[in-house]
Design an enzyme around this catalytic site. Structure first.
Site, PDB file in Angstrom:
ATOM      1  N   HIS A 123       5.402 -44.019  -5.641  1.00 23.50           N
ATOM      2  CA  HIS A 123       4.598 -43.637  -4.474  1.00 23.50           C
ATOM      3  C   HIS A 123       3.365 -44.553  -4.380  1.00 23.50           C
ATOM      4  O   HIS A 123       2.712 -44.829  -5.394  1.00 23.50           O
ATOM      5  CB  HIS A 123       4.165 -42.171  -4.592  1.00 23.50           C
ATOM      6  CG  HIS A 123       3.577 -41.640  -3.323  1.00 23.50           C
ATOM      7  ND1 HIS A 123       2.279 -41.891  -2.952  1.00 23.50           N
ATOM      8  CD2 HIS A 123       4.121 -40.914  -2.320  1.00 23.50           C
ATOM      9  CE1 HIS A 123       2.047 -41.319  -1.783  1.00 23.50           C
ATOM     10  NE2 HIS A 123       3.153 -40.729  -1.381  1.00 23.50           N
ATOM     11  N   GLU A 125       0.342 -44.128  -3.516  1.00 26.24           N
ATOM     12  CA  GLU A 125      -0.907 -43.599  -4.098  1.00 26.24           C
ATOM     13  C   GLU A 125      -0.912 -43.831  -5.608  1.00 26.24           C
ATOM     14  O   GLU A 125      -1.923 -44.259  -6.182  1.00 26.24           O
ATOM     15  CB  GLU A 125      -1.043 -42.100  -3.798  1.00 26.24           C
ATOM     16  CG  GLU A 125      -2.297 -41.497  -4.439  1.00 26.24           C
ATOM     17  CD  GLU A 125      -2.348 -39.977  -4.327  1.00 26.24           C
ATOM     18  OE1 GLU A 125      -1.962 -39.432  -3.277  1.00 26.24           O
ATOM     19  OE2 GLU A 125      -2.765 -39.344  -5.305  1.00 26.24           O
ATOM     20  N   CYS A 189      -5.086 -32.197  -4.174  1.00 29.05           N
ATOM     21  CA  CYS A 189      -6.156 -31.958  -3.202  1.00 29.05           C
ATOM     22  C   CYS A 189      -6.033 -30.575  -2.550  1.00 29.05           C
ATOM     23  O   CYS A 189      -4.968 -29.963  -2.563  1.00 29.05           O
ATOM     24  CB  CYS A 189      -6.209 -33.071  -2.159  1.00 29.05           C
ATOM     25  SG  CYS A 189      -5.090 -32.825  -0.795  1.00 29.05           S
ATOM     26  N   SER A 217       8.119 -38.908   3.514  1.00 30.65           N
ATOM     27  CA  SER A 217       6.821 -38.308   3.193  1.00 30.65           C
ATOM     28  C   SER A 217       6.984 -37.402   1.974  1.00 30.65           C
ATOM     29  O   SER A 217       7.653 -36.361   2.043  1.00 30.65           O
ATOM     30  CB  SER A 217       6.318 -37.506   4.400  1.00 30.65           C
ATOM     31  OG  SER A 217       5.421 -36.514   3.977  1.00 30.65           O
TER      32      SER A 217
END
Ligand code: SF4
Length: 277
Positions: A123, A125, A189, A217
């Protein structure tokens, strides 16, 4: 058919911010601006942005002499350096939540900690976070993978911001067993927390969930996985056209949620189509 829509469905703060920054940059440049990879993981939103002059660059594509936007997932420092050399301007749309984890990794790793990231190694990130670990880092996708880690000294454990909370908790327990004294920071988060908590609750109250969002996603796929794990059928669709209406019409209560990069108009179209079914 009764339709229940999750309050947490749709753009998170980081995505809304990145899209706003990209649009603003395109308006300022009065021409095309580029993003290093897709700005967000949603084909419909990307198409809309493309029409406004925000163009994603492929991994291998040369950086044009123009403004380049760093997407919400963030990038490794060496990629940022390269962009700074090649682009006319680098506009940073890294989500502040991701930037905080990058800083923590840099700080702990400068103090001799080995970094373990609970997430998906491929991913963007996680690829970005890995770049901040000076002595390298390890990525684990589940608790079983903790046994495969090499012997480590001081350990910092962080999570990809969209990690499944239950998977992270299992990883955290295993890391603390294997490396007593490890620093475990729950960096999932708030937006992910709210979305996952709500979908867990909804899954127990409906016959099936419709999960809207890009097939690439990670956080959208995770929402569908959570439902299926709880025994609730989940239909992952990108657009209203993909709804399996014949199957859904047989049900009396259907829940709808969406990933952090799913635009509001796509959610509205899906809900409308379900209401008309
Ligand atoms: S999911 Fe969370 S960390 Fe990721 S972009 Fe959205 S607000 Fe930021």
């Amino acid at each position: 058919m009764e339709i229940v829509v999750a309050r947490s469905a749709g753009f998170c703060m980081g995505v809304r911010r990145a899209v706003g920054i990209a649009r603003e940059a395109a308006a300022e440049e009065q021409g095309e601006v580029f993003t290093n990879g897709p700005l967000i993981h949603n084909p419909q939103a990307l198409e809309k942005l493309r029409r406004e002059g925000v163009i994603p660059l492929g991994d291998e594509e040369a950086v044009p002499p123009a403004a380049v936007i760093v997407r919400a997932h963030g990038i490794p420092p060496e990629t940022r350096d390269r962009l700074q050399r090649q682009a006319t301007r680098v506009v940073d749309a890294t989500c502040p939540k991701v930037a905080t984890i990058q800083k923590k990794i840099a700080k702990y790793s400068a103090n001799g900690y080995a970094v373990v990231i609970a997430g998906d190694a491929d991913h963007p990130e996680v690829v970005g976070l890995l770049g901040y670990a000076r002595g390298g880092a390890h990525v684990v996708s589940d608790a079983a993978a903790v046994a495969e880690l090499p012997p480590l000294g001081k350990v910092l454990l962080v999570a990809q911001t969209t990690q499944d909370e239950e998977i992270f908790e299992a990883i955290r327990r295993r890391v603390l067993e294997r490396f007593p004294g490890a620093q475990a920071l729950s960096t999932i988060c708030q937006s992910t927390h709210r979305r996952q908590t709500e979908v867990r609750q909804m899954a127990g109250e409906v016959d099936a969930m419709v999960v809207i969002g890009g097939r690439n996603s990670a956080n959208t796929c995770r929402l569908a996985e959570i439902c299926r794990h709880l025994g609730t059928p989940a239909y992952h669709v990108e657009t209203a056209e993909e709804l399996p209406l014949a199957e859904l019409r047989q049900l009396s209560r259907v829940g709808v949620t969406a990933g952090a990069s799913t635009p509001a108009d796509v959610i509205e179209q899906v809900v409308e189509r379900l209401r008309d079914a």
